[in-house]
Write a protein that holds these residues in place. Structure first.
Motif, PDB file in Angstrom:
ATOM      1  N   LEU A 179       4.574  13.662   4.453  1.00 16.10           N
ATOM      2  CA  LEU A 179       3.968  12.400   4.037  1.00 16.10           C
ATOM      3  C   LEU A 179       4.060  11.393   5.179  1.00 16.10           C
ATOM      4  O   LEU A 179       5.030  11.412   5.949  1.00 16.10           O
ATOM      5  N   ASP A 180       3.066  10.520   5.284  1.00 18.53           N
ATOM      6  CA  ASP A 180       3.167   9.409   6.237  1.00 18.53           C
ATOM      7  C   ASP A 180       2.266   8.269   5.778  1.00 18.53           C
ATOM      8  O   ASP A 180       1.130   8.500   5.355  1.00 18.53           O
ATOM      9  N   PHE A 181       2.798   7.040   5.861  1.00 19.54           N
ATOM     10  CA  PHE A 181       2.017   5.858   5.513  1.00 19.54           C
ATOM     11  C   PHE A 181       1.192   5.402   6.709  1.00 19.54           C
ATOM     12  O   PHE A 181       1.662   5.437   7.849  1.00 19.54           O
ATOM     13  N   HIS A 182      -0.035   4.937   6.417  1.00 18.54           N
ATOM     14  CA  HIS A 182      -0.852   4.302   7.450  1.00 18.54           C
ATOM     15  C   HIS A 182      -0.143   3.016   7.883  1.00 18.54           C
ATOM     16  O   HIS A 182       0.434   2.310   7.052  1.00 18.54           O
ATOM     17  N   PRO A 183      -0.152   2.688   9.191  1.00 19.53           N
ATOM     18  CA  PRO A 183       0.603   1.514   9.665  1.00 19.53           C
ATOM     19  C   PRO A 183       0.141   0.182   9.061  1.00 19.53           C
ATOM     20  O   PRO A 183       0.947  -0.723   8.908  1.00 19.53           O
ATOM     21  N   PHE A 184      -1.166   0.054   8.731  1.00 23.97           N
ATOM     22  CA  PHE A 184      -1.687  -1.239   8.271  1.00 23.97           C
ATOM     23  C   PHE A 184      -2.381  -1.163   6.908  1.00 23.97           C
ATOM     24  O   PHE A 184      -2.173  -2.019   6.063  1.00 23.97           O
ATOM     25  N   GLU A 185      -3.221  -0.152   6.720  1.00 21.96           N
ATOM     26  CA  GLU A 185      -3.962  -0.024   5.470  1.00 21.96           C
ATOM     27  C   GLU A 185      -3.035   0.529   4.374  1.00 21.96           C
ATOM     28  O   GLU A 185      -2.044   1.175   4.649  1.00 21.96           O
ATOM     29  N   GLN A 186      -3.403   0.268   3.133  1.00 21.79           N
ATOM     30  CA  GLN A 186      -2.607   0.762   2.000  1.00 21.79           C
ATOM     31  C   GLN A 186      -3.034   2.191   1.676  1.00 21.79           C
ATOM     32  O   GLN A 186      -3.583   2.491   0.602  1.00 21.79           O
ATOM     33  N   ILE A 187      -2.751   3.067   2.637  1.00 21.95           N
ATOM     34  CA  ILE A 187      -3.156   4.472   2.551  1.00 21.95           C
ATOM     35  C   ILE A 187      -1.945   5.357   2.825  1.00 21.95           C
ATOM     36  O   ILE A 187      -1.168   5.088   3.744  1.00 21.95           O
ATOM     37  N   LEU A 188      -1.799   6.389   2.023  1.00 24.46           N
ATOM     38  CA  LEU A 188      -0.751   7.391   2.219  1.00 24.46           C
ATOM     39  C   LEU A 188      -1.424   8.727   2.524  1.00 24.46           C
ATOM     40  O   LEU A 188      -2.319   9.151   1.790  1.00 24.46           O
ATOM     41  N   ALA A 189      -0.988   9.375   3.599  1.00 16.74           N
ATOM     42  CA  ALA A 189      -1.480  10.720   3.928  1.00 16.74           C
ATOM     43  C   ALA A 189      -0.434  11.737   3.499  1.00 16.74           C
ATOM     44  O   ALA A 189       0.768  11.513   3.666  1.00 16.74           O
TER      45      ALA A 189
END
Length: 429
Positions: free
Chosen positions: A177-187
């Motif tokens: 899992l990793d969060f996008h640095p700025f957008e409210q998006i989770l990969a």
């Protein structure tokens, strides 16, 4: 006279640190035995830098002050052994953290990550689900007496519940899992050969708004600091680089640069000019962030055992790695060598399960779960002194640990289906 004694003590500390730094371990230990410095001296190149400054001062007697200030670099935050020999740790060691919240999946929990803000955490499980946890709600719940929690209405319980989202869109284990640095998006990545992107800010959303089909099970991923690219490692040895906006996939142009076994971890440097990877082949590689060409390979970095994790220090001068040999190592990029080995996690020297090592938020400490005892090993990052063990309270091997980038908090994920949130509470009443 007292000042001169202190200066001599400092000189001996610098000598011991320089000997360690240059690889003269026996000489350094011999001098340390004679001098008995406290605390122990970490490896440092400071003496050589002071020596060079002294030579320059001798040669250029004029404008000495200017010379001294111009050649001294202000240290950055975090670990920096070029400058540090006298460092007072400002953060709490791991043994002082307490469990504040426990959440359970329906199968083994093996992935976790903090948002760059430190305010939310995502956990992933073999049960195919992803949970998103609110840090403030977990802290509030741990501070609320049980009798008050029991009086909450169903509406209040929902509003105060630390698990703010549960996402379902994979059909096999969520591995990374990793969060996008700025957008409210989770990969998220999974053994189902897919990468999925979730807009976790929308309460009604359970499914991904975008997905990428891979050619092999996905094992690890890391967002570029700009958020424009995603580095991905899979069961296949070739690293992938995705343009997040177009979903175009890129691979390095030189096949011989690639690993020869499944990729186990990948991590960008804070500036995004480099990324690092490790694999089952036992090697650690450093890549140019623009050309995707391999710059350096640390071959058989952990005695030929599988390398489990790699992460950059905040100033990108060092890489922290862990391996199935139960060792954690600090690598210096300017000299391409292992500078410090953190020992004492696991008596057998061979681990069955893969797990990762992390810095705490100030990089004063290195944390690594011990597989056999399910306790947390903690070392002073600069001199590798073992701190007290912390019993993690899990009933199975700890497969993942993630430390908050902003405060004294971390989360542990285990084969016992549980993720435990740990926090260092303030000591002032």
């Amino acid at each position: 006279m007292d000042m001169e004694i202190k200066q001599r003590e400092m000189m001996y500390r610098l000598m011991i640190s320089q000997l360690f730094y240059d690889g003269h371990k026996e000489l350094a230990v011999g001098l340390a035995t004679a001098v008995r410095p406290h605390p122990s001296c970490p490896p440092s190149d400071r003496l050589f830098k002071v020596f060079k400054l002294g030579l320059r001062e001798e040669e250029e007697a004029t404008d000495t002050k200017k010379d001294l200030t111009s050649s001294t670099v202000v240290p950055g935050s975090g670990i920096d052994l070029e400058f540090e020999t006298e460092v007072q740790t400002i953060s709490a060691e791991a043994a002082l953290y307490e469990t504040c919240y426990v959440t359970a999946h329906k199968a083994a929990c093996r992935a976790a990550t903090f948002h760059p803000s430190g305010q939310i955490i995502a956990t992933g499980s073999e049960d195919c689900s992803i949970k998103i946890l609110d840090v403030e709600r977990m802290l509030a719940k741990s501070a609320t007496p049980a009798e008050i929690i029991a009086m909450e209405t169903p509406q209040q319980q929902m509003e105060n519940h630390p698990v703010i989202r549960t996402l379902y869109d994979h059909v096999e284990e969520v591995t990374c899992l990793d969060f996008h640095p700025f957008e409210q998006i989770l990969a998220s990545g999974s053994k189902d050969f897919s990468i999925r992107f979730f807009e976790y800010s929308k309460p009604s959303v359970k499914k991904a708004f975008r997905s990428v089909q891979e050619a092999a099970p996905v094992r690890c991923m890391s967002f570029h600091p700009s958020g424009d690219f995603l580095a991905v490692g899979t069961q296949h040895p070739t690293l992938r680089l995705y343009d997040v906006n177009t979903m175009q996939c890129y691979v390095g142009s030189i096949p011989s640069d690639q690993h020869t076994g499944p990729v186990t971890d990948v991590s960008w440097s804070p500036s995004g000019n480099l990324y690092t990877s490790c694999a089952k082949d036992g090697h650690i590689k450093i890549w140019d962030g623009v050309s995707s060409k391999c710059i350096t390979t640390f071959k058989l970095a952990h005695q030929g055992q599988e390398v489990c994790s790699v992460v950059f220090s905040r100033n990108a001068k060092y890489i922290l790695s862990s391996g199935k040999d139960s060792l954690v190592k600090l690598w210096e990029l300017s000299t391409n060598r292992c500078l410090i080995v953190y020992t004492g996690a696991g008596a057998t020297g061979k681990m069955e399960h893969r797990t990762n090592a992390v810095f705490n938020h100030t990089e004063d400490y290195v944390l690594f779960p011990d597989e056999k005892t399910t306790s947390l090993c903690c070392w002073d990052s600069r001199n590798a002194e073992r701190q007290k063990l912390l019993s993690l309270g899990h009933n199975g091997a700890v497969r993942s640990i993630a430390h908050s980038p902003t405060g004294p908090a971390f989360i542990t994920c285990s084969e016992d289906f549980r993720a435990r949130f740990w926090y260092r509470k303030a000591t002032t009443d």
